[in-house]
Design an enzyme around this catalytic site. Sequence first.
Site, short mmCIF file in Angstrom:
data_model
loop_
_atom_site.label_atom_id
_atom_site.label_comp_id
_atom_site.label_asym_id
_atom_site.label_seq_id
_atom_site.Cartn_x
_atom_site.Cartn_y
_atom_site.Cartn_z
N ASP A 170 -90.24 -21.40 -120.62
CA ASP A 170 -88.84 -21.75 -120.47
C ASP A 170 -88.41 -22.40 -121.78
O ASP A 170 -88.59 -23.59 -121.98
CB ASP A 170 -88.71 -22.73 -119.29
CG ASP A 170 -87.30 -23.21 -119.07
OD1 ASP A 170 -86.39 -22.71 -119.75
OD2 ASP A 170 -87.10 -24.10 -118.21
N ASP A 209 -80.08 -42.59 -136.62
CA ASP A 209 -79.03 -43.28 -135.87
C ASP A 209 -79.13 -43.08 -134.36
O ASP A 209 -78.75 -43.97 -133.59
CB ASP A 209 -77.65 -42.83 -136.36
CG ASP A 209 -77.36 -43.34 -137.77
OD1 ASP A 209 -78.02 -44.31 -138.18
OD2 ASP A 209 -76.49 -42.78 -138.44
N GLY A 258 -82.04 -42.46 -132.52
CA GLY A 258 -83.22 -43.17 -132.03
C GLY A 258 -83.30 -44.61 -132.45
O GLY A 258 -83.97 -45.41 -131.81
N TYR A 307 -70.48 -46.00 -140.98
CA TYR A 307 -69.96 -44.64 -140.75
C TYR A 307 -69.40 -44.49 -139.36
O TYR A 307 -69.88 -45.09 -138.39
CB TYR A 307 -71.08 -43.60 -140.93
CG TYR A 307 -71.08 -42.93 -142.28
CD1 TYR A 307 -70.12 -41.97 -142.61
CD2 TYR A 307 -72.04 -43.22 -143.24
CE1 TYR A 307 -70.12 -41.35 -143.85
CE2 TYR A 307 -72.05 -42.61 -144.48
CZ TYR A 307 -71.08 -41.66 -144.78
OH TYR A 307 -71.09 -41.04 -146.01
N GLU A 308 -68.35 -43.64 -139.26
CA GLU A 308 -67.91 -43.12 -137.96
C GLU A 308 -68.34 -41.67 -137.85
O GLU A 308 -68.19 -40.89 -138.81
CB GLU A 308 -66.38 -43.20 -137.81
CG GLU A 308 -65.87 -44.42 -137.11
CD GLU A 308 -65.97 -45.67 -137.98
OE1 GLU A 308 -66.01 -46.77 -137.42
OE2 GLU A 308 -66.01 -45.55 -139.22
N TYR A 309 -68.87 -41.32 -136.70
CA TYR A 309 -69.21 -39.93 -136.38
C TYR A 309 -68.40 -39.54 -135.16
O TYR A 309 -68.53 -40.14 -134.08
CB TYR A 309 -70.71 -39.79 -136.08
CG TYR A 309 -71.59 -40.14 -137.26
CD1 TYR A 309 -71.87 -39.20 -138.25
CD2 TYR A 309 -72.15 -41.41 -137.38
CE1 TYR A 309 -72.68 -39.52 -139.33
CE2 TYR A 309 -72.96 -41.73 -138.45
CZ TYR A 309 -73.22 -40.79 -139.43
OH TYR A 309 -74.02 -41.10 -140.50
N HIS A 314 -74.42 -35.38 -149.08
CA HIS A 314 -73.21 -36.07 -149.51
C HIS A 314 -73.40 -36.66 -150.90
O HIS A 314 -74.16 -37.60 -151.09
CB HIS A 314 -72.87 -37.17 -148.50
CG HIS A 314 -71.50 -37.76 -148.70
ND1 HIS A 314 -71.01 -38.77 -147.92
CD2 HIS A 314 -70.52 -37.46 -149.58
CE1 HIS A 314 -69.78 -39.07 -148.31
NE2 HIS A 314 -69.47 -38.29 -149.33
N HIS A 361 -76.91 -36.32 -144.29
CA HIS A 361 -76.72 -36.54 -142.86
C HIS A 361 -77.34 -35.33 -142.16
O HIS A 361 -76.80 -34.23 -142.23
CB HIS A 361 -75.24 -36.64 -142.49
CG HIS A 361 -74.51 -37.74 -143.18
ND1 HIS A 361 -74.31 -38.97 -142.60
CD2 HIS A 361 -73.93 -37.79 -144.40
CE1 HIS A 361 -73.63 -39.73 -143.42
NE2 HIS A 361 -73.39 -39.05 -144.53
#
Length: 667
Positions: free
Chosen positions: A600, A307, A309, A391-393, A611, A446
């Site tokens: 670094d 989702d 990319g 879906y909502e995230y 799910h 997910h």
Amino acid sequence: MPPPAAAAAAGKGYGHPLDPITADEISVAAAACKEKATALGLGPLQFNTVTLKEPGKKALIAWQKAGCPEDGAPPREAFCILQTPGTVEAVVLLSEPPIKVTSWTEVAGVQPLATPDDCFDAEDIVKADPEVQRMLKETYGIADLALVACDPWSGELHLAPMGGRLIQTFMYVRSSPDDNHYAHPLDFVPIVDLNKGKVGNAGACRPVLCCAELRRNLCEVPFRTDVKPLNVVQPDGACWTLEGNLVQWQRWNIRLSFNYREGLVLHDVGYQDGGRLRPIIHRMSLVEMAVPYADPNAPYTRKCAFDVGDYGLGNCANSLELGCDCLGNIHYFDAVLNNSKGEPVSLKKAVCMHEEDYGILWKHLEYRNGHAEVRRSRRLVLSFVATVVNYEYAFYHYFYQDGTIGYKIKLTGELSTNLVSPGEDPAAPAWGTLVAPGVNAQFHQHMFSIRIDPAVDDGDGGAGLVVDAVAVPKGPDNPAGNAFTHQRHARLSKLAWRAEAQRECNAAVGRYWKIKNPGSTHPATGKPVAYKLVPTHSPLLLAAPSSSIAKRGVFATKHLWVTPHGDDERYPAGDYPMQHAGGDGLPKWTAQNRSLACADPVIWHSFGATHVPRPEDFPVMPCEVVGFHLKPFGFFDYNPGRDLPPGPNKASTLANGCANGCTNGAA
């Protein structure tokens, strides 16, 4: 981490090199690209992305440490992804006249993410296709295309037997304009070639209809009548101060930006301690997620969206509304994106900032005399919500008064439903759960990846350390058998990072990872100051290593990766995961097997949820929550929340209506 120099960008529309790109900057960058395309004899451009090209880390830190001089600011640049219909990356210099394209690079063999315009175009193309129209009418008797919904999905489309820029559409029908179409799946999946503007295949179909609504005007169950108001009251306002996109709250300093792909990004996170600002994080954002489905039957073997990319969280972000997504004293940050014509698109209220009560921070009762000291905790919440098709995230960054940083993702929205695949038991499908009669919700995962570029006490991230709690065998040094200690594994900074700098969680031993700065030590312990990453028990990717899903989603096969910093190493599944065969990003970088010694380091933490849908997840899913914490470990001399003042919560009442009288301190 000095304050921004407001004069450094006077009249240029931004106040700091990391401020998000403005509408004017999008317009002039697009104009420069169009001029360049005309000079090259190219046809009309489709603008996939116009965003800020962030300054390189070394240049940005050097400018900050020099005091943010006006004449020494890093150049302001836009980064553009264009479709000609091939893919072109362009860089536009914005900070010096004349505004011009300084780099124009064709990138072969990749597909940029699917923009909102692409998704709308895909649905329009499917509905206009004569074969799709014939199937809808002859099989279902559906002539009103306004009742048809075509969910645009990316996925494992490099496996499809057709070339081009592809979107597959999972099909549904509504019984009325406001109906919940996920209750009515149709069993055919057209694939659209966006470049050709036509459907490549349509397939066969079987219908199902049921009733499960979520719109308030169609809900088939009566609303509860026993819910009383619960109001958040802050009569004196919130505790933060703002200077552009710089937030100062309860000794925290946090700079925000927002872009099309990652959505909300945090920069220069630090904590005021003992009269100085102590850096903790240079940059932090969610950089990828994969949602693979478990049904081995075609066409669902292609059902896996990356989702971040494939669509871009910023592109999918909601405009938030007061009283629904956030409560209390609210501040919103707007965002500016672009459409396919290169025009700026304003997204109002993209990011919400509020503070909320979080229960007890610390307490002690002296039982001998009854004297109690207690302080309540509050936290600053920075959040945004992205709707990715069904879906909502909801993404939440939390900052606590004791120096802890929390990160949570709440998964909600609607299940992507389908019919039971041929050959499965229609009453008990093998690869999903029946959430309504004839409506199957497939098993899926997910998997998220967050990138943390640490700056612990102005260090470059320093050494990493894996720590487990271990029992000490009973013996001469442990005669009672009660001893346990913490076991330190090899320091990640001294390892070649292809193998050892990849780790998995282990809840049985309470595993966590310390990010240390050997150049700064704690006055009591004499050991390097540190923050520890405390993971939550989380599954790994379940797809077979040889599968296409696993080849694209290698980041989800380990919970922790550590790599040397690289300005161009931002996305763990690669810059262009859409329709990619895999092997880009982390697997490509780790194949180099470079050492982390004196590097670094950047931390990549993968986490998520498996799910197995429940009927209770339908027609709309209650929030499922995943996340982790970053906690100081020998970073502060003492508990940094010990200086919180006692004080009553005037809004508190007892059940009988009397004042609570809680003093948060001595009676």
